[in-house]
Design an enzyme around this catalytic site. Structure first.
Site, PDB file in Angstrom:
ATOM      1  N   HIS A   1       0.834  -1.205   0.000  1.00  0.00           N
ATOM      2  CA  HIS A   1       0.000   0.000   0.000  1.00  0.00           C
ATOM      3  C   HIS A   1       0.870   1.257   0.000  1.00  0.00           C
ATOM      4  O   HIS A   1       0.594   2.223  -0.701  1.00  0.00           O
ATOM      5  CB  HIS A   1      -0.911   0.010   1.234  1.00  0.00           C
ATOM      6  CG  HIS A   1      -2.175  -0.784   1.066  1.00  0.00           C
ATOM      7  ND1 HIS A   1      -3.276  -0.611   1.867  1.00  0.00           N
ATOM      8  CD2 HIS A   1      -2.502  -1.756   0.193  1.00  0.00           C
ATOM      9  CE1 HIS A   1      -4.226  -1.452   1.487  1.00  0.00           C
ATOM     10  NE2 HIS A   1      -3.782  -2.163   0.478  1.00  0.00           N
TER      11      HIS A   1
ATOM     12  N   ARG B   1       2.393   1.989  -3.328  1.00  0.00           N
ATOM     13  CA  ARG B   1       1.407   2.482  -4.280  1.00  0.00           C
ATOM     14  C   ARG B   1       1.109   3.964  -4.088  1.00  0.00           C
ATOM     15  O   ARG B   1       0.911   4.704  -5.034  1.00  0.00           O
ATOM     16  CB  ARG B   1       0.124   1.653  -4.146  1.00  0.00           C
ATOM     17  CG  ARG B   1      -0.953   2.042  -5.136  1.00  0.00           C
ATOM     18  CD  ARG B   1      -2.140   1.092  -5.068  1.00  0.00           C
ATOM     19  NE  ARG B   1      -2.854   1.215  -3.798  1.00  0.00           N
ATOM     20  CZ  ARG B   1      -3.844   0.398  -3.422  1.00  0.00           C
ATOM     21  NH1 ARG B   1      -4.194  -0.603  -4.204  1.00  0.00           N
ATOM     22  NH2 ARG B   1      -4.459   0.569  -2.272  1.00  0.00           N
TER      23      ARG B   1
END
Lengths: 168, 168, 168
Positions: free
Chosen positions: C49, C52
């Protein structure tokens, strides 16, 4: 042509909706079954679905090579893939890389001339499973659903047999 | 008159929405409880719901004969059935044929003069249970929800306490 | 300012939608992570995460004092809380009263100047868990989601990566 993804919980009316949509499209519909009648429970479910569809449907059984089956049946009528979740289970059981297969499926769907309706399952709205394999499976199922929904023209969630439009 | 089906996950606000809708209709509301206070956890939940509803509600407890309770209370005010999933569990525990009972319930609902609001549960969006009885139960719950939703005038899915219109 | 609640099943695209919404708002976004990288599986998910999101995000890790973190980061840009379900798990693990904490969080959210996007999970649409702790957790998760959804300006359910408007 159109790609339609129908998702929902177990016995929420996904397959019946998919059959109704496919039957309304021109051409002889093809039922692409990813299930293998490995046990009595599954064999019974498959037989019940087959009886409901009737003789006008052509049935193709394909546990792994979904992209190949789509290309081989293109250009005549609608195809109904039932279902992506069992296909994923078959892929994982065969040691395949599901992400690569999902990309290949998306690319195959994008070049189809005849419409494709895909049935899949919502499996990620329960409590976190204690079993690591079950966690990996529901993660993969969510990822696969996202990938196909992203390229689909229409996404529908079935709730108690009723369609709820999610995309398109 | 109107049949309204409210479905959703556990603690998603189904009962409160059903009570609010029922209380807004004319006539003294009847609460038809299918739960049996068999254990402490359930008894606590039932008592909390009863306290929230207040004294204007009449309560009828009916674990199995839901159709009889609907006919017996018709013609005065709205009825709230809470919930179909526990009724199904009671039916299966008593060895009844749930499909036949679902058909009879649908026929009973269709002839009611006063409105009926039914609460049910979404139980089929998690991973496939390892237990065969649990699989049979969630299949039946999905089938029952589909049957009642098909004849209902309105179907609502509650998500985080908010209503999402599915039909009607 | 606006409070947005994004709910959905596992791997249904909640976090990506939340990040997209936050990044479109003015100001440097703050990522408020409630997860603790306690095991390898979770550490891997957190790292993916973070990669990203990219460097423009500021990250704050706060397993328990979510209200304090919101007040401390207010007035600059959007905050993304990911996720409420892990926060609840941390609260219960620490023996805190989740209802009192949910009320305090709702009051804190109501006084924020900068927008807050909260990610949470649907965990109550599977079969009833055999484990009493799992039942208590999904009850609490449903109650917490209802409380925050009630005061939120917008509630979105993600299905296969697609947003379905529930409120607002």
């Amino acid at each position: 042509m159109a790609t339609i993804l129908i998702t929902g919980g177990v016995r929420s009316g996904k397959s019946l909706l998919a059959e109704t949509r496919a039957a309304a499209l021109p051409g002889r519909p093809v039922y692409i079954a990813t299930a293998e009648p490995g046990d009595a429970e599954m064999a019974e479910r498959i037989a019940a679905h087959r009886a409901r569809r009737g003789a006008e449907w052509r049935t193709v059984e394909v546990p792994l090579d979904l992209a190949g089956a789509l290309d081989a049946t293109d250009g005549h009528g609608p195809r109904l893939v039932d279902c992506l979740t069992l296909w994923l289970s078959n892929l994982m059981g065969a040691g395949r890389n599901w992400r690569a297969e999902a990309e290949a499926l998306a690319a195959t769907l994008a070049r189809q001339q005849s419409p494709v309706i895909l049935v899949t399952n919502e499996v990620g709205m329960g409590i976190v499973p204690a079993n690591a394999l079950a966690r990996a499976f529901r993660d993969a199922a969510g990822g696969l659903n996202q990938r196909i929904a992203a390229m689909a023209d229409e996404v529908i969630l079935t709730v108690a047999g009723q369609p709820l439009k999610v995309k398109g």
